[in-house]
Motif scaffolding. Structure first.
Motif, PDB file in Angstrom:
ATOM      1  N   ARG A 144       0.829  -1.208   0.000  1.00  0.00           N
ATOM      2  CA  ARG A 144       0.000   0.000   0.000  1.00  0.00           C
ATOM      3  C   ARG A 144       0.862   1.256   0.000  1.00  0.00           C
ATOM      4  NH1 ARG A 144      -3.200  -3.163   3.545  1.00  0.00           N
ATOM      5  NH2 ARG A 144      -2.186  -2.238   5.371  1.00  0.00           N
ATOM      6  N   THR A 145       1.946   1.208   0.794  1.00  0.00           N
ATOM      7  CA  THR A 145       2.851   2.363   0.841  1.00  0.00           C
ATOM      8  C   THR A 145       3.496   2.592  -0.519  1.00  0.00           C
ATOM      9  OG1 THR A 145       3.305   1.984   3.186  1.00  0.00           O
ATOM     10  CG2 THR A 145       4.877   3.349   1.964  1.00  0.00           C
ATOM     11  N   SER A 146       3.947   1.487  -1.143  1.00  0.00           N
ATOM     12  CA  SER A 146       4.583   1.606  -2.457  1.00  0.00           C
ATOM     13  C   SER A 146       3.599   2.151  -3.490  1.00  0.00           C
ATOM     14  CB  SER A 146       5.102   0.237  -2.910  1.00  0.00           C
ATOM     15  OG  SER A 146       6.110  -0.233  -2.050  1.00  0.00           O
ATOM     16  N   GLU A 147       2.378   1.641  -3.440  1.00  0.00           N
ATOM     17  CA  GLU A 147       1.370   2.120  -4.385  1.00  0.00           C
ATOM     18  C   GLU A 147       1.066   3.600  -4.161  1.00  0.00           C
ATOM     19  OE1 GLU A 147      -1.846  -0.533  -3.674  1.00  0.00           O
ATOM     20  OE2 GLU A 147      -1.137  -2.048  -5.111  1.00  0.00           O
ATOM     21  N   ALA A 148       0.999   3.982  -2.869  1.00  0.00           N
ATOM     22  CA  ALA A 148       0.725   5.395  -2.565  1.00  0.00           C
ATOM     23  C   ALA A 148       1.877   6.276  -3.024  1.00  0.00           C
ATOM     24  CB  ALA A 148       0.485   5.568  -1.061  1.00  0.00           C
ATOM     25  N   LEU A 149       3.104   5.794  -2.803  1.00  0.00           N
ATOM     26  CA  LEU A 149       4.273   6.560  -3.236  1.00  0.00           C
ATOM     27  C   LEU A 149       4.301   6.695  -4.750  1.00  0.00           C
ATOM     28  CD1 LEU A 149       7.062   5.177  -0.865  1.00  0.00           C
ATOM     29  CD2 LEU A 149       6.192   7.513  -0.940  1.00  0.00           C
ATOM     30  N   LEU A 150       4.054   5.562  -5.451  1.00  0.00           N
ATOM     31  CA  LEU A 150       4.059   5.608  -6.912  1.00  0.00           C
ATOM     32  C   LEU A 150       2.978   6.552  -7.418  1.00  0.00           C
ATOM     33  CD1 LEU A 150       5.012   4.615  -9.649  1.00  0.00           C
ATOM     34  CD2 LEU A 150       3.452   2.665  -9.427  1.00  0.00           C
ATOM     35  N   ALA A 151       1.787   6.460  -6.799  1.00  0.00           N
ATOM     36  CA  ALA A 151       0.691   7.337  -7.228  1.00  0.00           C
ATOM     37  C   ALA A 151       1.046   8.802  -7.000  1.00  0.00           C
ATOM     38  CB  ALA A 151      -0.588   6.979  -6.471  1.00  0.00           C
ATOM     39  N   VAL A 153       4.137  10.103  -6.754  1.00  0.00           N
ATOM     40  CA  VAL A 153       5.211  10.475  -7.685  1.00  0.00           C
ATOM     41  C   VAL A 153       4.627  10.735  -9.070  1.00  0.00           C
ATOM     42  CG1 VAL A 153       7.248   9.616  -8.895  1.00  0.00           C
ATOM     43  CG2 VAL A 153       7.058   9.307  -6.436  1.00  0.00           C
ATOM     44  N   CYS A 154       3.759   9.842  -9.527  1.00  0.00           N
ATOM     45  CA  CYS A 154       3.155  10.014 -10.850  1.00  0.00           C
ATOM     46  C   CYS A 154       2.269  11.249 -10.908  1.00  0.00           C
ATOM     47  CB  CYS A 154       2.357   8.769 -11.224  1.00  0.00           C
ATOM     48  SG  CYS A 154       3.386   7.335 -11.639  1.00  0.00           S
ATOM     49  N   GLU A 155       1.679  11.611  -9.782  1.00  0.00           N
ATOM     50  CA  GLU A 155       0.803  12.770  -9.739  1.00  0.00           C
ATOM     51  C   GLU A 155       1.590  14.074  -9.734  1.00  0.00           C
ATOM     52  OE1 GLU A 155      -2.517  15.172  -9.571  1.00  0.00           O
ATOM     53  OE2 GLU A 155      -2.455  13.019  -9.944  1.00  0.00           O
ATOM     54  N   ARG A 156       2.721  14.078  -9.039  1.00  0.00           N
ATOM     55  CA  ARG A 156       3.422  15.346  -8.800  1.00  0.00           C
ATOM     56  C   ARG A 156       4.726  15.515  -9.584  1.00  0.00           C
ATOM     57  NH1 ARG A 156       2.168  17.046  -2.922  1.00  0.00           N
ATOM     58  NH2 ARG A 156      -0.050  16.513  -2.797  1.00  0.00           N
ATOM     59  N   ALA A 157       5.259  14.455 -10.136  1.00  0.00           N
ATOM     60  CA  ALA A 157       6.559  14.547 -10.799  1.00  0.00           C
ATOM     61  C   ALA A 157       6.495  15.516 -11.977  1.00  0.00           C
ATOM     62  CB  ALA A 157       7.004  13.174 -11.281  1.00  0.00           C
ATOM     63  N   PRO A 158       7.488  16.417 -12.090  1.00  0.00           N
ATOM     64  CA  PRO A 158       7.513  17.354 -13.222  1.00  0.00           C
ATOM     65  C   PRO A 158       8.081  16.718 -14.485  1.00  0.00           C
ATOM     66  CG  PRO A 158       9.351  17.787 -11.761  1.00  0.00           C
ATOM     67  CD  PRO A 158       8.557  16.688 -11.103  1.00  0.00           C
ATOM     68  N   VAL A 159       8.330  15.408 -14.458  1.00  0.00           N
ATOM     69  CA  VAL A 159       8.813  14.678 -15.629  1.00  0.00           C
ATOM     70  C   VAL A 159       7.750  13.664 -16.040  1.00  0.00           C
ATOM     71  CG1 VAL A 159      11.221  14.973 -14.970  1.00  0.00           C
ATOM     72  CG2 VAL A 159       9.978  12.945 -14.198  1.00  0.00           C
ATOM     73  N   ALA A 173       0.937   5.852 -16.264  1.00  0.00           N
ATOM     74  CA  ALA A 173       1.114   7.131 -16.960  1.00  0.00           C
ATOM     75  C   ALA A 173       1.022   8.245 -15.926  1.00  0.00           C
ATOM     76  CB  ALA A 173       0.052   7.326 -18.046  1.00  0.00           C
ATOM     77  N   SER A 174       2.076   9.031 -15.814  1.00  0.00           N
ATOM     78  CA  SER A 174       2.073  10.121 -14.841  1.00  0.00           C
ATOM     79  C   SER A 174       1.090  11.204 -15.268  1.00  0.00           C
ATOM     80  CB  SER A 174       3.480  10.714 -14.713  1.00  0.00           C
ATOM     81  OG  SER A 174       3.886  11.303 -15.938  1.00  0.00           O
ATOM     82  N   ARG A 175       0.690  12.017 -14.294  1.00  0.00           N
ATOM     83  CA  ARG A 175      -0.267  13.088 -14.587  1.00  0.00           C
ATOM     84  C   ARG A 175       0.322  14.069 -15.595  1.00  0.00           C
ATOM     85  NH1 ARG A 175      -4.413  14.154 -16.348  1.00  0.00           N
ATOM     86  NH2 ARG A 175      -5.545  16.054 -15.820  1.00  0.00           N
ATOM     87  N   SER A 176       1.628  14.305 -15.532  1.00  0.00           N
ATOM     88  CA  SER A 176       2.264  15.223 -16.472  1.00  0.00           C
ATOM     89  C   SER A 176       2.127  14.722 -17.903  1.00  0.00           C
ATOM     90  CB  SER A 176       3.745  15.408 -16.113  1.00  0.00           C
ATOM     91  OG  SER A 176       4.409  14.150 -16.055  1.00  0.00           O
ATOM     92  N   LEU A 177       2.216  13.400 -18.096  1.00  0.00           N
ATOM     93  CA  LEU A 177       2.042  12.829 -19.434  1.00  0.00           C
ATOM     94  C   LEU A 177       0.589  12.954 -19.873  1.00  0.00           C
ATOM     95  CD1 LEU A 177       3.049  11.311 -21.888  1.00  0.00           C
ATOM     96  CD2 LEU A 177       2.816   9.170 -20.619  1.00  0.00           C
ATOM     97  N   GLU A 178      -0.346  12.705 -18.955  1.00  0.00           N
ATOM     98  CA  GLU A 178      -1.758  12.845 -19.287  1.00  0.00           C
ATOM     99  C   GLU A 178      -2.090  14.279 -19.674  1.00  0.00           C
ATOM    100  OE1 GLU A 178      -3.477   9.356 -16.283  1.00  0.00           O
ATOM    101  OE2 GLU A 178      -3.317  11.437 -15.605  1.00  0.00           O
TER     102      GLU A 178
END
Length: 416
Positions: A144-151, A153-159, A173-178
């Motif tokens: 759960r922690t890993s999933e939360a971290l990945l989510a 990171v994907c939500e906030r990463a500027p890459v 797919a990160s939010r930045s890609l979407e």
């Protein structure tokens, strides 16, 4: 069957049942609700409590309750109340925390149901089984922690962060890609690049992904993508994914927007090219200086070695100076030229003829004896060129009096 034999048979059955219970790795016990005591238990429960079977039988519920976390006692009491009115085969489940044999806190998943009933039909005994699920729960928490971290990171990463299966369908797919392709959160999952990019661009992305799959190693490259703000350039690193639960042939990637970096790089290159061009212009001016010394009179001192490009620059500079200054006399001083070969001689003749076409007369000064001998041996045709031994003599020739008799002084030294 006699009473003795019946008793022996009953004991044998009981011993057999106990052996079966002891062979079960799950902790099992039978609890008399009204008497609040254990009527049976297996070896796994005794081991978990950290005592022998006899000690557990003697201490009963006290041995168990002393190890249960105080905060979980209320929950156990509530489940016990439910059991008192439970139907046959109705299972009551729950989790509790308790100290293990090493006095460390463990988590147990427990199941209880009515085992026997009294004459009035009420529950008399319940059978309870429990399993240590500490590591399972810890693993679930880590997941759960890993999933939360990945989510996050994907939500906030500027890459851009992404992963695809063998068929190119997006797994992550990160939010930045979407946002780049203009879809809602989760809108890329299960779809491919062909759903978001032109066919030719999607084909390139797919070819790179296949190369990573076949090579089995990371690959970095620059990629471009269209955006509402214009074309963007990304530095991408793609790599194969392997592991339990990961679809075979999956690849992942991280792409960093370097559009501004590339623009700055182009600006630096343009500035560098301008600087180099300015430096070259300055060098040309220093190497081929053109000095106006009087109205209608120019001096160009020449030094060093002459190659084809430099000879062309000398002639070009001379002609531009003659035209710009409306010069009638152009003095070429070769005092700094140590040797004259056919190439240099040809350049001097071409310069004199070209200047003559613009109405200027060329005065050649600074001719050393060795150079004069070389020019004679080379058969240099200096017709139309005034010569002087020194720059001073050339300047004297260019004086107003010299201008008046310029036509009579060709190929003669002003000192004569």
């Amino acid at each position: 069957m006699t009473e003795t034999k019946a008793s022996e048979a009953h004991e044998a059955i009981g011993a057999r049942a106990q052996r079966m219970l002891d062979a079960v790795p799950t902790m099992v016990c039978v609890l008399d609700i009204k008497a609040a005591r254990l009527t049976a238990h297996n070896a796994a429960l005794a081991r978990a409590v950290g005592c022998t079977g006899e000690e557990l039988s003697a201490r009963g519920l006290e041995a168990l309750s002393s190890r249960i976390h105080p905060d979980d006692l209320a929950g156990i009491a509530a489940r016990a109340a439910r059991l008192s009115s439970a139907r046959d085969h109705e299972v009551i489940e729950g989790e509790l925390r308790a100290r293990g044999r090493a006095d460390d806190e463990r988590v147990f998943a427990a199941r209880a149901e009515v085992f026997t009933r009294g004459e009035d039909g009420s529950a008399r005994e319940v059978i309870v089984s429990a399993e240590d699920v500490t590591e399972q729960r810890r693993g679930e928490q880590r997941l759960r922690t890993s999933e939360a971290l990945l989510a996050t990171v994907c939500e906030r990463a500027p890459v851009l962060i992404y992963a695809k299966d063998r068929g190119g369908a997006y797994l992550v797919a990160s939010r930045s890609l979407e946002q780049l392709v203009g879809v809602a959160p989760g809108g890329m999952l299960g779809k491919t690049d062909r759903d978001f990019f032109p066919p030719e661009v999607a084909s390139i992305y797919n070819d790179v992904d296949d190369h990573v799959r076949q090579g089995g190693a990371p690959l970095d490259a620059e990629e471009t993508a269209r955006h509402a703000e214009g074309e963007k350039t990304f530095y991408s690193v793609k790599f194969p994914l392997e592991g339990e639960g990961i679809p075979a042939g999956s690849v992942a990637g991280i792409s960093v927007d370097i559009t501004r970096v590339k623009a700055a790089e182009r600006e630096r290159e343009a500035a560098r090219d301008l600087l180099i061009a300015a430096q070259q212009d300055t060098i040309r001016e220093l190497v081929t200086p053109l000095l106006p010394i009087a109205e209608g009179v120019l001096v160009m001192p020449l030094i060093g070695h002459f190659d084809g490009p430099r000879a062309s620059r000398i002639i070009e500079t001379l002609l531009q100076g003659v035209e710009r200054h409306a010069a009638r006399i152009a003095i070429l001083d070769i005092t700094g030229v140590k040797t004259v070969d056919a190439h240099v001689a040809e350049m001097l003749v071409r310069a004199a003829r070209a200047a003559g076409l613009l109405g200027a007369k060329v005065v050649l000064t600074g001719i050393q004896p060795a150079i004069a001998r070389a020019m004679i041996e080379l058969g240099v045709d200096l017709r139309g060129v005034v010569t002087a031994g020194t720059l001073h003599g050339g300047i004297a020739y260019a004086a107003p009096a010299g201008l008046a008799r310029g036509g009579e002084q060709q190929r003669r030294s002003p000192s004569e």
